[in-house]
Design an enzyme around this catalytic site. Sequence first.
Site, short mmCIF file in Angstrom:
data_model
loop_
_atom_site.label_atom_id
_atom_site.label_comp_id
_atom_site.label_asym_id
_atom_site.label_seq_id
_atom_site.Cartn_x
_atom_site.Cartn_y
_atom_site.Cartn_z
N ASP A 28 6.15 -2.36 1.27
CA ASP A 28 6.03 -0.92 1.38
C ASP A 28 5.31 -0.50 0.05
O ASP A 28 5.64 -0.98 -1.07
CB ASP A 28 7.48 -0.19 1.21
CG ASP A 28 7.48 1.38 0.92
OD1 ASP A 28 6.99 1.84 1.90
OD2 ASP A 28 7.46 1.82 -0.05
N ASP A 57 1.98 2.81 5.73
CA ASP A 57 2.26 2.24 4.51
C ASP A 57 3.44 1.23 4.26
O ASP A 57 3.89 0.89 3.27
CB ASP A 57 2.66 3.33 3.42
CG ASP A 57 3.87 4.06 3.56
OD1 ASP A 57 4.29 3.96 4.83
OD2 ASP A 57 4.39 4.88 2.86
N GLU A 58 3.73 0.74 5.45
CA GLU A 58 4.83 -0.38 5.63
C GLU A 58 4.43 -1.53 6.65
O GLU A 58 3.93 -1.18 7.80
CB GLU A 58 6.05 0.26 6.01
CG GLU A 58 6.78 1.22 5.17
CD GLU A 58 8.21 1.48 5.52
OE1 GLU A 58 9.22 1.10 5.12
OE2 GLU A 58 8.19 2.51 6.29
#
Length: 413
Positions: A13, A109-110
Site C-alpha cells: 500500500d 495505490d494497493e
Amino acid sequence: MAHDNKRIIFLADMQSFYASIEKAAQPKLRDKPIVVAGDPERRSGVVLAACPIAKSYGVTTAEALWQAQQKCRHLVVVRPRMETYIRVAVQITRIFESFTDLVEPYSIDEQFLDVTGSVRLFGGPWKIAEEIQRRIRLETGVHSRVGIGENKVLAKMACDNFAKKREEGIFWLKREELAETLWKLPIEKLFGVGSRMKRHFHRMGVYQIGQLAQLSPAVLTRRWGVNGEVLWRTAHGMDDSPVSPRTHDTQKGIGHHMTLPRDYHTAADIKVVLLELCEEVCRRARSKELMGWVVSVGCRGADFDVPTGFGRQLKLPEPTNDAMTLYEAVCRLFDRHWQETPVRSVGVSLEQLVPDNVVQLNLFTDTHKQRSLARAVDDIRNRYGADAILRAASMSGAGQARERARKIGGHYK
C-alpha cells in the site's frame, strides 16, 4: 523456500499516494500539511489524499475540503494530476513485476503480490518487503507499507491494522498468532465489516474480532447467509483466492457515475446528464466489443441526512450498446421512479454483458447503419478528443460532457 509449504502473499500500500507524489515533485512542500483535493468551488471539493502531517490535525480522506481547512488553517491544497498518478502507479507495478509475475491490482495505490516462488532468488519475505520499499522510495519518492500473510485476506489486514502503524511499515500476520494480534482488535477492524455491520455485531454483544471468531459459523450463516460464513472465515484468516494478474479481465458490467456540480431539480436537466452517461457507457462497451442485456439507473438526493432517490434496473428485449436505445430504457426507469426531489448524483450501467459480434436482425430498425454511425463517432472522439462531437443537449447549462472531457476519473488531467 516457502515456510511450511504456505504461500507468501504481500499487500503493498502506498502511503498517502497522491500527496506523496506531490511532495516528491515539490520538495518545498515536504514539511507542510498538504492535501490533494478537487475544485473547492464545485461539489468535487473533497480531500482525495492527505499527507501524514495533515492527518495529524485530524484531516481525513473523503471529507469536504472546507472541513479540512477548518481543522488546519495553513493547509496547502494541491489540485489532482490524475495522469501523473496513473503513470507512477504503472511504474510501481513494474517494480513489483521485477520480483514476481503474480501481481494483482487492488486499487490505484494497493496491489497484491504472491512472492512464494521468489524467496529462492531474493531472500526471505521480510527482506523482499524491505527491498520493494527501498526501490519504490528511490524511484518514485513514495513511501509504502507491506502486509504479509499466507493469503490475501491476512496480507490485507496485516497492512491496514499493523504495518501502517509501525515505523518500518511492514508486518507479518500469522494464522497461528491471531489470538495475540488480530483477535484483540475492535470488530470494525475486520476486513468486510462496515459501519452497518458493526452496529449489528454490537447488538449481538460482539465487540472484538476474537468474539466473532469464537461464534459458531452456523449462527452467522443463519443470520447473514454466505456472507456470515465469509466473515467467520476472515476472522480465522482463511482465504483460498489466488493472486491473479487476470482477476479484473472478466468484466461483469460497464457503468458511469457522476456527482453533479449543483443540485438538479428538473427532469429535463437530469435527462441531459443521463443521456451523456448513456453515451459514455455505450462508447466503452463498443470499445470492448460488448453489449448488455440489463440497464441500471440510479439517482441520489441532495440531502444525505434524509436519503432520497432510487436505483432500479430493467431487462432489455435484446442486448445493446447503442446510446439512444439505452437512453430510452433509462428514461422509462427514471420517469417511473423519480419522485421529483433534487438530485446530486446519477449513474447508469449496462450489465449481463455479451459479445457484440452477433446481432438480432430487426425489420424495423437499420441496426447496421446505427452501428456504423456509432463507430464513426467513436473514431472521431478517439482521434480528436471526447468533446470533438457533442449532442446539442450537452451545450445546455445542464450538460457536463465538455467539463468531463477535461478530466480523468472525474478529476483534471
